[in-house]
Enzyme design. Structure first.
Site, PDB file in Angstrom:
ATOM      1  CG  HIS A  44      -0.131   0.184   2.507  1.00  0.00           C
ATOM      2  ND1 HIS A  44       0.472  -0.880   3.161  1.00  0.00           N
ATOM      3  CD2 HIS A  44       0.204   1.304   3.216  1.00  0.00           C
ATOM      4  CE1 HIS A  44       1.120  -0.415   4.223  1.00  0.00           C
ATOM      5  NE2 HIS A  44       0.979   0.903   4.268  1.00  0.00           N
ATOM      6  CG  HIS A 130       7.525   4.708   1.112  1.00  0.00           C
ATOM      7  ND1 HIS A 130       7.192   5.798   1.900  1.00  0.00           N
ATOM      8  CD2 HIS A 130       7.567   3.640   1.954  1.00  0.00           C
ATOM      9  CE1 HIS A 130       7.050   5.403   3.148  1.00  0.00           C
ATOM     10  NE2 HIS A 130       7.270   4.102   3.204  1.00  0.00           N
TER      11      HIS A 130
END
Length: 186
Positions: A44, A130
């Site tokens: 995620h 990220h």
């Protein structure tokens, strides 16, 4: 002793992107020996870490996100690089980055604003979008030059559409360990 659950707001990745990352991860494990690799279902992109919370506070946040996030437009993100957080010689986090996208920054700002309105104490570090791949480097020195040489994502068009955000609950003793508890659609 029971561990209190923690929560965060994030962008989920589509299954096909998770599968592609999981397949590419196999090629990364040898040149980058980290101790703990993230389960593919847990990939995620975090927008806000919430920490612990009451059910009432989470419900209020979900309602606020539904009202404000539905005003957002869908947009695309493209995965384009590998990176690390922590000491260059012995990094803590190994991650995939995405190309800069103003709509992502705007979305993250909206999420932060709504979290603050319902009294969540949020991190003050700059936002570095990220996808965490692994944690805890286990060798003596990290091969920083290998980040570009061994990057299986450099020549791929690994992009995906962002059309929602989710609130996740962390379940420390399970794998995968992140469970979606609410989705806000654009």
């Amino acid at each position: 002793m029971s561990i209190e659950p923690h929560y965060f707001v994030a962008i989920s990745l589509p299954d096909q992107v998770k599968e592609h990352i999981a397949a590419a991860k196999q090629a990364l494990k040898h040149p980058f020996p980290f101790q703990k690799w993230v389960h593919p279902e847990d990939y995620h992109l975090t927008l806000a870490f919430l920490g612990s919370s009451s059910a009432d506070q989470l419900q209020l946040l979900a309602e606020q996100l539904d009202k404000k996030i539905c005003e957002s437009d869908a947009f695309s993100l493209q995965i384009d690089r590998l990176g690390i957080f922590g000491n260059v010689a012995k990094p803590k986090i190994f991650w995939l980055g995405v190309k800069e996208e103003k709509k992502l920054t705007s979305l993250q700002n909206k999420v932060y604003d709504e979290c603050k309105k319902v009294n969540f104490k949020l991190e003050t570090r700059p936002f570095h979008p990220h996808i965490t791949l692994a944690r805890k480097w286990k060798e003596s020195t990290f091969p920083i030059e290998a980040l570009q040489q061994k990057n299986p994502f450099v020549h791929k068009d690994l992009s995906f559409s962002v059309q929602s955000i989710e609130i996740f609950q962390t379940q420390v003793n399970k794998e995968p360990k992140y469970e979606k508890i609410h989705t806000s659609l654009f």
